[in-house]
Design an enzyme around this catalytic site. Structure first.
Site, PDB file in Angstrom:
ATOM      1  N   GLU A 145       0.846  -1.193   0.000  1.00 54.12           N
ATOM      2  CA  GLU A 145       0.000   0.000   0.000  1.00 54.12           C
ATOM      3  C   GLU A 145       0.880   1.241   0.000  1.00 54.12           C
ATOM      4  O   GLU A 145       1.721   1.420   0.890  1.00 54.12           O
ATOM      5  CB  GLU A 145      -0.951   0.054   1.184  1.00 54.12           C
ATOM      6  CG  GLU A 145      -1.871   1.266   1.071  1.00 54.12           C
ATOM      7  CD  GLU A 145      -2.891   1.429   2.190  1.00 54.12           C
ATOM      8  OE1 GLU A 145      -3.796   2.259   2.036  1.00 54.12           O
ATOM      9  OE2 GLU A 145      -2.781   0.723   3.220  1.00 54.12           O
ATOM     10  N   GLU A 161       4.937   4.732   3.761  1.00 55.14           N
ATOM     11  CA  GLU A 161       4.453   6.034   4.243  1.00 55.14           C
ATOM     12  C   GLU A 161       5.649   6.895   4.646  1.00 55.14           C
ATOM     13  O   GLU A 161       6.663   6.365   5.098  1.00 55.14           O
ATOM     14  CB  GLU A 161       3.505   5.819   5.430  1.00 55.14           C
ATOM     15  CG  GLU A 161       2.907   7.070   6.036  1.00 55.14           C
ATOM     16  CD  GLU A 161       2.152   7.895   5.009  1.00 55.14           C
ATOM     17  OE1 GLU A 161       2.705   8.952   4.623  1.00 55.14           O
ATOM     18  OE2 GLU A 161       1.053   7.494   4.593  1.00 55.14           O
ATOM     19  N   ASN A 219       9.985   7.298   0.364  1.00 55.44           N
ATOM     20  CA  ASN A 219       9.247   7.817  -0.785  1.00 55.44           C
ATOM     21  C   ASN A 219       8.782   6.657  -1.652  1.00 55.44           C
ATOM     22  O   ASN A 219       9.580   5.793  -2.041  1.00 55.44           O
ATOM     23  CB  ASN A 219      10.137   8.750  -1.607  1.00 55.44           C
ATOM     24  CG  ASN A 219      10.612   9.943  -0.807  1.00 55.44           C
ATOM     25  OD1 ASN A 219       9.880  10.503   0.003  1.00 55.44           O
ATOM     26  ND2 ASN A 219      11.863  10.335  -1.022  1.00 55.44           N
ATOM     27  N   ASP A 230      -2.977  12.136  -1.747  1.00 56.96           N
ATOM     28  CA  ASP A 230      -3.169  13.578  -1.657  1.00 56.96           C
ATOM     29  C   ASP A 230      -3.558  14.115  -3.032  1.00 56.96           C
ATOM     30  O   ASP A 230      -2.826  13.943  -4.004  1.00 56.96           O
ATOM     31  CB  ASP A 230      -1.871  14.241  -1.190  1.00 56.96           C
ATOM     32  CG  ASP A 230      -2.073  15.685  -0.754  1.00 56.96           C
ATOM     33  OD1 ASP A 230      -2.926  16.368  -1.350  1.00 56.96           O
ATOM     34  OD2 ASP A 230      -1.368  16.123   0.169  1.00 56.96           O
ATOM     35  N   LYS A 273      -5.349  22.261  -5.598  1.00 61.65           N
ATOM     36  CA  LYS A 273      -5.142  23.582  -6.168  1.00 61.65           C
ATOM     37  C   LYS A 273      -4.387  23.459  -7.491  1.00 61.65           C
ATOM     38  O   LYS A 273      -3.463  22.658  -7.610  1.00 61.65           O
ATOM     39  CB  LYS A 273      -4.363  24.474  -5.202  1.00 61.65           C
ATOM     40  CG  LYS A 273      -5.128  24.807  -3.926  1.00 61.65           C
ATOM     41  CD  LYS A 273      -4.328  25.730  -3.029  1.00 61.65           C
ATOM     42  CE  LYS A 273      -5.111  26.064  -1.757  1.00 61.65           C
ATOM     43  NZ  LYS A 273      -4.326  26.955  -0.854  1.00 61.65           N
ATOM     44  N   ASP A 318     -11.580  10.361  -3.923  1.00 64.98           N
ATOM     45  CA  ASP A 318     -12.855  11.078  -3.847  1.00 64.98           C
ATOM     46  C   ASP A 318     -12.773  12.418  -4.572  1.00 64.98           C
ATOM     47  O   ASP A 318     -13.654  13.257  -4.406  1.00 64.98           O
ATOM     48  CB  ASP A 318     -13.287  11.278  -2.391  1.00 64.98           C
ATOM     49  CG  ASP A 318     -12.265  12.036  -1.563  1.00 64.98           C
ATOM     50  OD1 ASP A 318     -11.102  12.170  -2.021  1.00 64.98           O
ATOM     51  OD2 ASP A 318     -12.610  12.503  -0.463  1.00 64.98           O
TER      52      ASP A 318
END
Length: 221
Positions: A50, A75, A102, A125, A129, A161
């Site tokens: 993951e 992570e 990373n 993430d 923007k 989402d």
């Protein structure tokens, strides 16, 4: 981090966290670093990776429900890794390990080629923007690195989402020569192996549709 999270690193890291030789940065992976799943887990079993495991809710649930598979959480945020270790210890999990690194470097360098049965990217993430979208993980180079890590027939799964990111993911993956769709229609059905987390509920409560994608690694030439 909280005191409990600091203690998690002090007391649990030896059991759960894979020490990675670094390059220049604290979360980098040295070009010579290698990960041997059979040695780390003490067996040969399907490996699920993951990317961006956050606080570990999805991968903890999966590791608990699939004891015959091995899981690797990738992570960069130490607080999330600490939370994952605390929950993994509470559950008595033996089939989960963590890497603080990373993600692209893990896929490019650390994992043996063709070693992963599945790679998951759940709610990365979105950098929503316009000036930040270039920082998104899922771009053409990511498809190439994921293809290297996956075995032939392995599956790359996504969930987000954010509609525009979902569209970007689909565009990138549809154009990736190493992959083919593992779904019919516009979107894949919700992956039943993904735990319903508070993060996902929050996105749905705000009126954002959750979109899944799944792509299968084509056989190597």
């Amino acid at each position: 981090m909280s005191d409990a999270q600091e203690r998690a690193f002090d007391e649990l890291a030896d059991r759960f966290v894979i020490e990675v030789p670094r390059a220049a940065a604290a979360t980098s992976v040295h070009a010579d670093a290698r990960f041997d799943p059979a040695s780390v887990y003490g067996r040969t079993a399907p490996l699920i990776v993951e990317i961006g495991s956050g606080q570990g809710h999805a991968i903890i649930s999966a590791a608990r429900s699939r004891p015959g598979d091995d899981f690797l959480a990738v992570e960069v945020f130490r607080a999330g890794l600490a939370r994952t270790m605390l929950d993994a210890d509470r559950e008595g999990l033996r089939n989960l390990r963590l890497v603080e690194a990373n993600a692209p470097e893990v896929l490019e360098t650390l994992l043996p080629e063709g070693s992963a049965d599945e790679v998951w990217v759940f709610f990365p993430d979105p950098w929503h923007k316009n000036k930040h979208t270039k920082r998104r993980l899922v771009k053409p180079p990511f498809a190439e690195t994921a293809a290297r890590a996956l075995r032939d027939g392995g599956v790359l799964r996504f969930a987000t989402d954010w509609e525009d990111y979902a569209l970007q993911m689909r565009e990138v993956m549809d154009a990736a020569p190493a992959f083919e769709r593992d779904f019919a229609g516009e979107w894949a059905p919700r992956f039943g192996g993904r735990a319903l987390t508070a993060f996902e509920r929050k996105g749905a409560a705000r009126g954002r549709d959750i979109r899944d994608l799944a792509y299968r690694r084509r056989p190597r030439a």
